[in-house]
Design an enzyme around this catalytic site. Sequence first.
Site, PDB file in Angstrom:
ATOM      1  N   LYS A 281      46.802  21.500 -43.667  1.00 14.34           N
ATOM      2  CA  LYS A 281      47.654  21.178 -44.728  1.00 14.34           C
ATOM      3  C   LYS A 281      48.199  22.433 -45.106  1.00 14.34           C
ATOM      4  O   LYS A 281      47.294  22.766 -46.276  1.00 14.34           O
ATOM      5  CB  LYS A 281      47.305  20.141 -45.822  1.00 14.34           C
TER       6      LYS A 281
ATOM      7  N   SER B 140      54.874  14.868 -43.516  1.00 15.50           N
ATOM      8  CA  SER B 140      54.250  14.455 -44.674  1.00 15.50           C
ATOM      9  C   SER B 140      55.279  13.233 -45.852  1.00 15.50           C
ATOM     10  O   SER B 140      54.943  12.479 -45.045  1.00 15.50           O
ATOM     11  CB  SER B 140      54.223  16.286 -45.983  1.00 15.50           C
TER      12      SER B 140
END
Length: 560
Positions: free
Chosen positions: A152, A352
């Site tokens: 991430k 996401s």
Amino acid sequence: MAVVPLVLELDLLTPMATTPPQDPLSALRARNRTHLTDVIEGLRRGARDQHVGGLIAQCDGAAYSPATAQELREAVREFRRSGKPAVAWAQSFGELAPGTVGYFLATAFDEIWLQPSGDIGLTGLNARAVFLREALDRLGLHPELGQRYEYKNAADTFTQAEFTEAHRESLGRIVESTGDQLLEAVCKSRGIAIERVRELINSGIIGAAAAKSAGLIDHVGYRDEAYTSMARRVGGRMRLRYVGRYNQSAVKSRAMLAPVTRKRGCVALIYGHGPVTVGRSSASPMSGGSMGSETISASLRAAARDESVKSIVFRVDSPGGSYVASDTIRREVLQARRAKPVIASMGAVAGSGGYFVSMGADVVVAAPATITGSIGVLAGKMVIKKLLTRLGVRMDSVSVGEQAGMFSPSEPFTDAQWEIIDRWLDGVYDDFVAKVAHDRGMARDDVHSVAKGRIWTGADAHRHGLVDQLGGLVTAVGLARIRGGLPARNDLSDVRTFPKVSLLDRMRPAESSQSPAATSVVMRAWGPMTHLAAALGLPAAGPLTMPFSLNTAKSLGEWK
């Protein structure tokens, strides 16, 4: 009197709109921009129209994402299956600039012309990341960001001074996968060995004469020569018309048949574009707007209730954003599925939160070069205490509650507050992974192995089970027709952007969350700041945010 053949023109020099305008001001600004769906539909119509003799396009400066270029390329290839000539002409594929994506698009045509002074900037694809940690330290700004997990990488822009191993691996695979897709298509279309194309890519900029010798183009010539050649191919004379205008004339004719379309049924097309936010979708004169949970949810509910709608296509182009807003939209997708089929169609980016809102559909469709995945979460704040001290600024506060100042930028997180942040990050990540496992029919451990915040191309996501089928909007609409029991068609004639809300309804206050006004958007004067925050991956835009954004405005094939 002999009928002069109509030759369709395709202007790829000016970027196309990929979503419909969401407000009157945006509609006014976009009035001279061609829409992607008009081009796709126009090319399909033109292939069947006996009055259309061919297609000619200006391909230089085609500033499109690889995924959008793939959709356009497939539409051109579909036109060519009719046997009609299709010619690409360019002044230059990148004038001392990258031209990989523009040239990739041109190889869909049966002839490529290049101006004598032009070049082919077949330089490949480049991925860049910006690291601000050292600059922030000098300014006295301290980022306190938590992430789940190592891939991430949106937080890395602020917390790192260089690539981490995971960041380099993830971004490197995106470039490798996308590059392989483009390279394979070029080699197949031009009949050149892959080793030779790799040599040409490594040699850098290729002049027009050298490009012709290498088989990359067919003719060296100016615009007038390319157009004269096309006229000869269709019989000596030709009429020109832009593909978008050609299709719009058909759209107006079909509007007269709207009652017939409603009777036999249609496919509802709902657009979800921009960062995912709580509330209504927003629009701004200077930004791309946002995907509001209330607006999208109301649209899904309206389509599910409409008896003329037999299936729904949810077109998603989003880098992510709010976790709760993403979860709200996913729930409405699942609810809509109880009434009729829902097909998710991913655009250039659906990662996401953009993946979160898509994964619950009956079928998830992505282009091979779509950027998706990024199943992870981040949160935190930027601490400005050192900067304020250097400036001689002092801040103090009074509060009730031990954590009342938790999100104040003037103080770092305490150990207790970090425990709260970590619990929240773990909870969101576990929930995200569990819902992916449920929606995709995968084991949790298998999801975790391809999650950890990592981004994937559509092709890789398909291989890992995160996507059901590769293709663009046309593929998604075709599946929606089949699932909705509609007749198979080779066009978008029974697709209705949903819902259509009149200007009067937009101006009226919504009577309830079921009324048409509930699907309208709001104008936000500070839209550009929100868009910038989303592009950078700041927590203010939401915890489910992509680690980077595509940059197609500056150069072709360049990643930001």
